[in-house]
Design a protein around this motif. Sequence first.
Motif, short mmCIF file in Angstrom:
data_model
loop_
_atom_site.label_atom_id
_atom_site.label_comp_id
_atom_site.label_asym_id
_atom_site.label_seq_id
_atom_site.Cartn_x
_atom_site.Cartn_y
_atom_site.Cartn_z
N LEU A 104 -22.70 1.53 -3.32
CA LEU A 104 -21.58 0.58 -3.21
C LEU A 104 -20.63 0.89 -4.36
N VAL A 105 -19.39 1.15 -4.03
CA VAL A 105 -18.37 1.44 -5.04
C VAL A 105 -17.37 0.29 -5.07
N ILE A 106 -17.18 -0.29 -6.26
CA ILE A 106 -16.09 -1.25 -6.46
C ILE A 106 -14.99 -0.51 -7.21
N ALA A 107 -13.81 -0.43 -6.62
CA ALA A 107 -12.72 0.34 -7.21
C ALA A 107 -11.46 -0.52 -7.34
N ASP A 108 -10.83 -0.42 -8.52
CA ASP A 108 -9.60 -1.19 -8.74
C ASP A 108 -8.35 -0.37 -8.49
N GLY A 109 -8.52 0.87 -8.02
CA GLY A 109 -7.38 1.71 -7.69
C GLY A 109 -6.97 2.67 -8.78
N THR A 110 -7.70 2.66 -9.93
CA THR A 110 -7.32 3.55 -11.03
C THR A 110 -8.07 4.87 -11.01
N THR A 111 -9.06 5.00 -10.14
CA THR A 111 -9.83 6.23 -10.03
C THR A 111 -9.24 7.11 -8.93
N PRO A 112 -9.10 8.43 -9.17
CA PRO A 112 -8.57 9.30 -8.12
C PRO A 112 -9.34 9.12 -6.81
N ALA A 113 -8.61 9.03 -5.72
CA ALA A 113 -9.21 8.75 -4.42
C ALA A 113 -10.23 9.83 -4.03
N ASP A 114 -9.96 11.07 -4.39
CA ASP A 114 -10.89 12.15 -4.06
C ASP A 114 -12.25 11.92 -4.71
N TRP A 115 -12.25 11.40 -5.94
CA TRP A 115 -13.52 11.17 -6.64
C TRP A 115 -14.36 10.13 -5.90
N VAL A 116 -13.72 9.05 -5.52
CA VAL A 116 -14.43 7.98 -4.83
C VAL A 116 -14.92 8.46 -3.47
N ALA A 117 -14.07 9.20 -2.77
CA ALA A 117 -14.47 9.73 -1.46
C ALA A 117 -15.72 10.58 -1.58
N MET A 118 -15.78 11.45 -2.59
CA MET A 118 -16.94 12.32 -2.74
C MET A 118 -18.17 11.54 -3.18
N ASP A 119 -17.99 10.48 -3.95
CA ASP A 119 -19.13 9.63 -4.33
C ASP A 119 -19.74 8.98 -3.09
N LEU A 120 -18.89 8.54 -2.17
CA LEU A 120 -19.38 7.96 -0.92
C LEU A 120 -20.12 9.02 -0.10
N PHE A 121 -19.57 10.23 -0.06
CA PHE A 121 -20.24 11.33 0.64
C PHE A 121 -21.60 11.63 0.04
N SER A 122 -21.70 11.49 -1.28
CA SER A 122 -22.92 11.92 -1.97
C SER A 122 -24.15 11.17 -1.50
#
Length: 429
Positions: free
Chosen positions: A240-258
């Motif tokens: 589960l990722v909680i994101a406030d929009g300050t992290t590059p979208a690619d990073w979050v996308a790959m974390d979800l993929f992981s």
Amino acid sequence: MKKLNTQSPDFQTGLKALLAFETAQNPETERIVADICADVQKHGDAALIEYTNKFDQTNAKSIDDLILTQADLNAAFERIPNDIQTALQTAARRVESYHQRQKMESWSYTDEDGTLLGQQITPLDRVGIYVPGGKAAYPSSVIMNAMPAHVAGVKEIIMVVPTPKGERNDIVLAAAYVAGVTKVFTVGGAQAVAALAYGTETIPQVDKITGPGNAFVAAAKRRVFGVVGIDMVAGPSEILVIADGTTPADWVAMDLFSQAEHDEIAQAILIGTSQAYLDEVEAAMNRLIETMPRRDIIEASLGNRGAMILAKDLDEACEIANYISPEHLELSVENPQEWAKKIRHAGAIFMGRYTGESLGDYCAGPNHVLPTSRTARFSSPLGTYDFQKRSSLIQVSEHGAQKLGETASVLAHGESLTAHARAAEFRMK
């Protein structure tokens, strides 16, 4: 991925449906496992050899063909590339350092009437760790299961690992060498769990079994619990990722993929406070999925159980996280340590945009064996404490026996347990 909005009237219904996972035990799997466990308990090594040859398509003639020595582990370590040697050693060192800080220590005190009370901490004598083998090889699992046992002071760490068609994974065996595994047997499945639980002529009975496995391994662990201890019966992997929009979208996308790439029933969820940012992450996922070797698995996982949730603010996002109680929680936000204080239920909390969950899987230090399926509400990660036991210490003084004896006598008579009362009264003047 499913799209949910906390402001929608059916949000709670949708969230519950998203988290619902069929955990009912398969009767046929349970029957097969029951038969295997009973056979291994009765026939020992002979049954173990038979099942190993049948399921792993090996040709073992005797139990000696299923034993790996310390020399074998050392040789495997020497065969792997230098960079992998270094990575294993670095990971093991960091995991050991973290788990050293979890060690429970014995303690005692003497109360006003001279009675000594305390707690004595001792390690388990012998543990078994189950490690997947063949192509699905996880050297990180070896380190995460063996190192806390080693730190706790366990004298014997027995590893079982299947070798389908005789395929031995040098990195897994090298990890066993680095993590201080005592003995290795190349057996797997329910038969390996049964051998560890009941003991055979060659494999010694252990006190606790830890480590991941397939449905048959999970069913076997459930069956032998009580004869031995187990770590947990883990469900599908979760992030589960909680994101406030300050992290590059690619990073979050790959974390979800992981996490999605583990299997089709893994779960990856993103909670954001901006629809624009959720759209940005979705676009990144659509672009990056083209580069993923396990694309089919990722797409099935995200389609089956993935979701993007729009929350009104981070406070609400944290409350949703507490309800979900995820295995892995990433707080990809500003001031993550402050927001972490609002989290009550999570297996592991990864704080800040640079703390990708995969670092925790391999080398950050904390254990990657974590509670799943909302069990983080009441259980904890695997740790050194799982390989230690507590014994209560009581030494009553003569003076203390008078005071405590009177109390015990009254309560024992109240329970109509006369011998209990008399045993206390004999020590009273």
